[in-house]
Design a protein around this motif. Structure first.
Motif, PDB file in Angstrom:
ATOM      1  N   MET A 168       4.970 -11.929   3.373  1.00  0.00           N
ATOM      2  CA  MET A 168       4.212 -11.268   4.411  1.00  0.00           C
ATOM      3  C   MET A 168       2.731 -11.182   4.035  1.00  0.00           C
ATOM      4  O   MET A 168       1.895 -11.228   4.915  1.00  0.00           O
ATOM      5  N   ASP A 169       2.446 -11.074   2.742  1.00  0.00           N
ATOM      6  CA  ASP A 169       1.049 -10.969   2.324  1.00  0.00           C
ATOM      7  C   ASP A 169       0.260 -12.240   2.627  1.00  0.00           C
ATOM      8  O   ASP A 169      -0.958 -12.208   2.698  1.00  0.00           O
ATOM      9  N   LEU A 170       0.939 -13.368   2.798  1.00  0.00           N
ATOM     10  CA  LEU A 170       0.256 -14.627   3.062  1.00  0.00           C
ATOM     11  C   LEU A 170      -0.078 -14.826   4.532  1.00  0.00           C
ATOM     12  O   LEU A 170      -0.825 -15.732   4.874  1.00  0.00           O
ATOM     13  N   LEU A 171       0.454 -13.969   5.401  1.00  0.00           N
ATOM     14  CA  LEU A 171       0.227 -14.119   6.833  1.00  0.00           C
ATOM     15  C   LEU A 171      -1.113 -13.532   7.260  1.00  0.00           C
ATOM     16  O   LEU A 171      -1.506 -12.469   6.807  1.00  0.00           O
ATOM     17  N   ALA A 172      -1.767 -14.250   8.140  1.00  0.00           N
ATOM     18  CA  ALA A 172      -3.009 -13.736   8.715  1.00  0.00           C
ATOM     19  C   ALA A 172      -2.678 -12.640   9.720  1.00  0.00           C
ATOM     20  O   ALA A 172      -1.590 -12.630  10.293  1.00  0.00           O
ATOM     21  N   PRO A 173      -3.593 -11.696   9.926  1.00  0.00           N
ATOM     22  CA  PRO A 173      -3.373 -10.686  10.955  1.00  0.00           C
ATOM     23  C   PRO A 173      -3.044 -11.358  12.291  1.00  0.00           C
ATOM     24  O   PRO A 173      -3.636 -12.363  12.648  1.00  0.00           O
ATOM     25  N   GLY A 174      -2.062 -10.796  12.984  1.00  0.00           N
ATOM     26  CA  GLY A 174      -1.623 -11.360  14.258  1.00  0.00           C
ATOM     27  C   GLY A 174      -0.524 -12.399  14.120  1.00  0.00           C
ATOM     28  O   GLY A 174      -0.025 -12.901  15.113  1.00  0.00           O
ATOM     29  N   SER A 175      -0.141 -12.736  12.888  1.00  0.00           N
ATOM     30  CA  SER A 175       0.895 -13.744  12.665  1.00  0.00           C
ATOM     31  C   SER A 175       2.279 -13.169  12.919  1.00  0.00           C
ATOM     32  O   SER A 175       2.475 -11.965  12.979  1.00  0.00           O
ATOM     33  N   PRO A 234      10.077  -7.202   0.114  1.00  0.00           N
ATOM     34  CA  PRO A 234      10.034  -5.930  -0.605  1.00  0.00           C
ATOM     35  C   PRO A 234       9.835  -4.769   0.370  1.00  0.00           C
ATOM     36  O   PRO A 234       9.374  -4.979   1.498  1.00  0.00           O
ATOM     37  N   PRO A 235      10.160  -3.564  -0.053  1.00  0.00           N
ATOM     38  CA  PRO A 235       9.934  -2.402   0.818  1.00  0.00           C
ATOM     39  C   PRO A 235       8.477  -2.333   1.282  1.00  0.00           C
ATOM     40  O   PRO A 235       7.561  -2.649   0.522  1.00  0.00           O
ATOM     41  N   TYR A 236       8.278  -1.976   2.501  1.00  0.00           N
ATOM     42  CA  TYR A 236       6.963  -1.798   3.122  1.00  0.00           C
ATOM     43  C   TYR A 236       6.173  -3.106   3.259  1.00  0.00           C
ATOM     44  O   TYR A 236       4.965  -3.085   3.469  1.00  0.00           O
ATOM     45  N   ALA A 237       6.855  -4.238   3.166  1.00  0.00           N
ATOM     46  CA  ALA A 237       6.155  -5.518   3.267  1.00  0.00           C
ATOM     47  C   ALA A 237       5.530  -5.719   4.643  1.00  0.00           C
ATOM     48  O   ALA A 237       4.590  -6.495   4.789  1.00  0.00           O
ATOM     49  N   GLY A 276       0.743  -2.666   7.089  1.00  0.00           N
ATOM     50  CA  GLY A 276      -0.600  -3.173   6.824  1.00  0.00           C
ATOM     51  C   GLY A 276      -1.181  -3.787   8.078  1.00  0.00           C
ATOM     52  O   GLY A 276      -0.918  -3.299   9.177  1.00  0.00           O
ATOM     53  N   PRO A 277      -1.961  -4.875   7.920  1.00  0.00           N
ATOM     54  CA  PRO A 277      -2.545  -5.528   9.094  1.00  0.00           C
ATOM     55  C   PRO A 277      -1.450  -5.896  10.094  1.00  0.00           C
ATOM     56  O   PRO A 277      -0.308  -6.124   9.716  1.00  0.00           O
ATOM     57  N   THR A 278      -1.814  -5.989  11.356  1.00  0.00           N
ATOM     58  CA  THR A 278      -0.845  -6.271  12.407  1.00  0.00           C
ATOM     59  C   THR A 278      -0.204  -7.635  12.192  1.00  0.00           C
ATOM     60  O   THR A 278      -0.848  -8.666  12.294  1.00  0.00           O
ATOM     61  N   ARG A 279       1.061  -7.619  11.842  1.00  0.00           N
ATOM     62  CA  ARG A 279       1.891  -8.805  11.681  1.00  0.00           C
ATOM     63  C   ARG A 279       3.258  -8.408  12.200  1.00  0.00           C
ATOM     64  O   ARG A 279       3.572  -7.221  12.285  1.00  0.00           O
TER      65      ARG A 279
END
Length: 95
Positions: free
Chosen positions: A1-8, A24-27, A30-33
């Motif tokens: 999930m960390d590799l996705l751009a916002p809006g992905s 992982p928990p809470y993945a 954060g930014p809208t994904r």
């Protein structure tokens, strides 16, 4: 999930018995994904052609790790579930 751009959007095709596909928990915080389930609704012919045509031409390789009769479905499912198959299981359907 960390590799996705916002809006992905991540399409979830399936889950294993251990949980949320290794996230992982809470993945998803954060930014809208988004994480959505993949569901085939309606006619899938055009979408399937996008995959089958390159496969037939040899441009897309599909690894088949188990192949057998539809009557051996239980055996195929057990092999997949037990992670004894690398790739896909292909069931032969006869009429």
């Amino acid at each position: 999930m960390d590799l996705l751009a916002p809006g992905s959007d991540v399409q979830s095709v399936g889950w294993d018995f251990r949980g949320a596909g290794g996230l992982p928990p809470y993945a998803t915080v954060g930014p809208t994904r988004s994480l959505t389930s993949f569901v085939i609704e309606g006619d899938a012919g055009t979408d399937l052609a996008v995959l089958t045509e390159p496969t037939a031409e040899g441009a897309l390789t599909v690894e088949i790790g188990w192949q057998g009769s539809w009557n051996r479905f239980d055996e195929a499912a057990e092999a997949l579930h037990g992670r004894r198959v690398s790739g896909k299981a292909a069931l032969q359907v006869t009429w």
